[in-house]
Design an enzyme around this catalytic site. Structure first.
Site, PDB file in Angstrom:
ATOM      1  N   ASP A   1      33.905  45.884  38.746  1.00 56.57           N
ATOM      2  CA  ASP A   1      35.226  46.034  38.293  1.00 56.57           C
ATOM      3  C   ASP A   1      36.058  45.494  39.348  1.00 56.57           C
ATOM      4  OD1 ASP A   1      37.798  47.597  37.046  1.00 56.57           O
ATOM      5  OD2 ASP A   1      36.023  48.292  35.760  1.00 56.57           O
TER       6      ASP A   1
ATOM      7  N   HIS B   1      41.940  50.640  38.082  1.00 59.41           N
ATOM      8  CA  HIS B   1      41.091  50.467  36.839  1.00 59.41           C
ATOM      9  C   HIS B   1      39.541  50.859  36.987  1.00 59.41           C
ATOM     10  CE1 HIS B   1      39.033  48.100  33.845  1.00 59.41           C
ATOM     11  NE2 HIS B   1      40.373  48.178  33.239  1.00 59.41           N
TER      12      HIS B   1
ATOM     13  N   SER C   1      38.075  49.197  27.897  1.00 58.85           N
ATOM     14  CA  SER C   1      37.707  49.324  29.363  1.00 58.85           C
ATOM     15  C   SER C   1      36.888  50.978  29.372  1.00 58.85           C
ATOM     16  CB  SER C   1      38.896  49.223  30.106  1.00 58.85           C
ATOM     17  OG  SER C   1      39.133  47.855  30.531  1.00 58.85           O
TER      18      SER C   1
END
Length: 470
Positions: A181, A221, A400
């Site tokens: 990521d 994220h 995601s």
């Protein structure tokens, strides 16, 4: 003209100059492909020098041979690049190459070396960054405990019948997951990850963009993605594989989008392989870049053009399961899945809403592919995730989040049948999908029923045991 436009124009001039080979004295990033692995100091007969015992055990369990492709690149070739004044960022065994920082003049000079097959510009060199320490506020105000174990995450897990797997005792113990990521801000502080720290289940982390171990920064994220699998706070938030081991690998350069990130991704995938990882989650995708000369065209969604897509297939062939987000371009002009979701052996995950219908943003498959894409679907709208800066819950949407929800349960399912190969796990999941009989380019084989997949695999295991006893 604004100052911002002047800056952008200047950057465009620099990048154009690099692309057209002008001799400018600036450092940029290149990918160097080598012609062979001749006279390598490594041998397939001595794999312990470049693969862990766990990685070798996985290959032995499934009868996967080591080949020259698995050998590290020739060290003498790297020494020659360094002697020429370049800096090596990392190498790739599978692609037989290296990412290097060099000036265009240095790169041009290297083209004449006999062992250099090709040199490709992959992005600007942003320089190293210093680690940042982000503040985290402990404040439980508004943190509501619910009566069920899963708290806010219950509905998403139950949609896939994953809670039944957990009740049978399969929560990821003994399994190893890699998360690729853009950063994992405050994962080392957030209470939802206390169990990871208590059991020392997060034992490896590395930043391939900066060549250091500072991954708990840069982006929230990865924090959200990891939480969908690894969080454990009963009554509030529980991930889909809370007892698995994890490795956090930062591959995304948050200062710009360039092809360099694909090679970062490949290097991280190989690192995961060398550690003996079982399942990989990647909630990243590529098709458009800051430098539009690098953009992909839909016809290049063939599983072969992108180095990341090729690497995903190679990772699967080495015994891992690769789960990737399908992409969030379903209602955009692009519309299609991202790279590496086009890899035929990667599980590309679409997103559905709470009622099981496709989320509007979830990307579609490209109809020229020889395989159905996306592969499967999971919840991806208003998914509960930790706030990265204070002890509160937030919500996030996207493929995601659908991908890690799926990844954790895939891991638990494989935990139940460790003797079965990755291909059998994947086949059972597709067969359990709610539209397995009529897969399409929106949700693939659909929303899997993990207990149905369990029964399919149990029957397969019984069949194997019966044949062995004959």
């Amino acid at each position: 003209m604004s100052r911002r436009k002047y800056i952008l124009l200047g950057m465009a001039i620099i990048y154009s100059a690099v692309l057209f080979g002008q001799d400018m004295d600036i450092d940029v990033c290149y990918w160097v492909s080598f012609s062979d692995k001749a006279q390598s100091e490594y041998q397939v007969e001595a794999p312990n020098e470049f693969l862990s015992e766990r990685a070798l055990s996985r290959r032995a369990r499934f009868g996967i041979p080591l080949t020259e492709t698995d050998l590290p690149v020739n060290a003498a070739y790297l020494d020659s690049l360094k002697t020429a004044g370049t800096r090596i960022q990392y190498t790739s065994r599978w692609l037989n190459g290296a990412a290097m920082v060099a000036t265009p003049a240095q790169a041009k000079a290297l083209e004449s070396l006999s062992f250099v097959d090709s040199i490709r510009y992959i992005g600007p060199y942003f320089g190293a960054t210093s680690a940042r320490n982000y503040k985290y506020v402990m404040d439980s105000t508004g943190m509501k405990m619910e009566s069920n174990k899963y708290g806010r995450s219950g509905r998403n897990i139950q949609m896939l019948n994953g809670d039944s797997l957990h009740q049978m005792g399969f929560q990821g113990e003994g399994m190893y997951i890699a998360v690729l990521d853009g950063g994992f801000t405050n994962v080392d502080k957030i209470p939802f990850f206390d169990t990871l720290r208590h059991y020392q289940s997060l034992d490896h982390f590395y930043d391939f963009t900066n060549a250091d171990r500072d991954v708990f920064e840069s982006s929230t994220h990865g924090t959200s993605v990891l939480s969908a699998m690894a969080a454990y706070s009963p009554g509030v938030l529980v991930g889909t594989a809370p007892r698995a081991r994890y490795v956090c690998l930062k591959t995304e350069e948050v200062r710009g989008e360039h092809r360099m990130e694909e090679y970062n991704w490949v290097a991280a995938l190989e690192y995961a392989d060398s550690l003996g990882v079982d399942v990989v989650n990647s909630s990243l995708g590529y098709y458009a870049f800051s430098d539009h000369n690098m953009d992909y065209h839909p016809r290049q969604l063939d599983g072969k053009t992108s180095p990341a897509s090729r690497a995903a297939e190679m990772a699967f062939d080495r015994g891992m399961i690769i789960v990737v987000s399908a992409g969030n371009e379903g209602d955009s002009r692009w519309k299609y899945i991202d790279i590496p979701a086009d890899s035929p052996k990667a599980l590309a995950i679409a997103a559905v809403m709470n009622d099981g219908q496709k989320a509007g943003f979830s990307s579609y498959g490209y109809d020229s592919l020889e395989v159905i894409k996306p592969d499967l679907a999971a919840p991806g709208v208003n998914v509960p995730v930790p706030n990265a800066y204070r002890s509160r819950l937030s919500a996030a949407s996207g493929t995601s989040l659908a991908a890690p929800i799926m990844t954790g349960l895939v891991t638990c399912l494989w935990q139940a049948f460790p003797e079965l190969a990755n291909s059998e796990i994947v086949a059972a999941l597709k067969a359990s999908g709610h539209q397995a009989e009529q897969p399409d380019l929106a949700l693939g084989y659909g929303i899997p029923d993990f207990m149905k997949a369990y029964r399919i695999l149990q029957a397969r295991k019984t069949e194997m045991e019966s044949k062995q006893s004959e």
